[in-house]
Design an enzyme around this catalytic site. Sequence first.
Site, PDB file in Angstrom:
ATOM      1  N   CYS A 141       0.865  -1.179   0.000  1.00  0.00           N
ATOM      2  CA  CYS A 141       0.000   0.000   0.000  1.00  0.00           C
ATOM      3  C   CYS A 141       0.902   1.229   0.000  1.00  0.00           C
ATOM      4  O   CYS A 141       2.119   1.109  -0.163  1.00  0.00           O
ATOM      5  CB  CYS A 141      -0.958  -0.008   1.193  1.00  0.00           C
ATOM      6  SG  CYS A 141      -0.144  -0.048   2.806  1.00  0.00           S
ATOM      7  N   THR A 142       0.350   2.403   0.189  1.00  0.00           N
ATOM      8  CA  THR A 142       1.131   3.634   0.031  1.00  0.00           C
ATOM      9  C   THR A 142       2.299   3.716   1.007  1.00  0.00           C
ATOM     10  O   THR A 142       3.448   3.898   0.609  1.00  0.00           O
ATOM     11  CB  THR A 142       0.233   4.871   0.207  1.00  0.00           C
ATOM     12  OG1 THR A 142      -0.877   4.772  -0.674  1.00  0.00           O
ATOM     13  CG2 THR A 142       1.012   6.144  -0.097  1.00  0.00           C
TER      14      THR A 142
END
Length: 240
Positions: free
Chosen positions: A178-179
């Site tokens: 994810c980010t």
Amino acid sequence: MMPDHFTVIAFYEFKRIKSKFIKYKKQFNNFCNEKNIRGTIILSPEGINGTVAGLNDSINEFSVLLNKFNFNNTEIKYSYTKIMPFYKLKIKLKEEIVPFANKVKNPAKTGKFIKPKDWNNLIKDDSVLVIDVRNKYETKIGRFKNSVDPKTHNFIEFNNFIKSKLSKNKDQNIAMYCTGGIRCEKASAYMLQEGFKNIYQLEGGILKYLEEIDQKNTLWEDECFVFDNRVSVKNEMSLG
């Protein structure tokens, strides 16, 4: 000397702080206003999550403040920009630092962390199922080659994806990203709780990967959405 004027840090840590998070709000607010630091900080009984920006010396002092509050294992990603990417400071008190549909008994018990330098070798393995934990708006901007897009509207919906699409994959090697890493930590903790055996996650998330892996060796395609006025960044954390 930093290459640009403002330093931006994205950070989080799962840590049981109980009622202390209410006291921390006032202290963070006073410090950030004094140092002209802007951005968003989320505090909850399970820890801290945020992205802030300011002059480099001020951000260094902010990192010291995190340690003072016993956030000693905070995952921090650095980037730099010529413009202030936030209009103001927001500090929020929440029940969770990242909301999830189901109760996660132990957010600290997560999948195995894979450093950015080792990530390429892992996801090149055809036996590994690579999953993007972000929402469908973020995945449209960019993602890793051959990764699965759950096509969710938000992180809460990722729970439905686990139940409907992954119930038969509990013995498979699963690599998630994810980010910044926080959503993977929550998701992997839940999946281990539900009987998944081999869960891996990109340490520091996409942002750390883009910071450390150069354009020549990257397996990242296009840009990465970020939660500030820059909108997106590319390899080596250049502006998207």
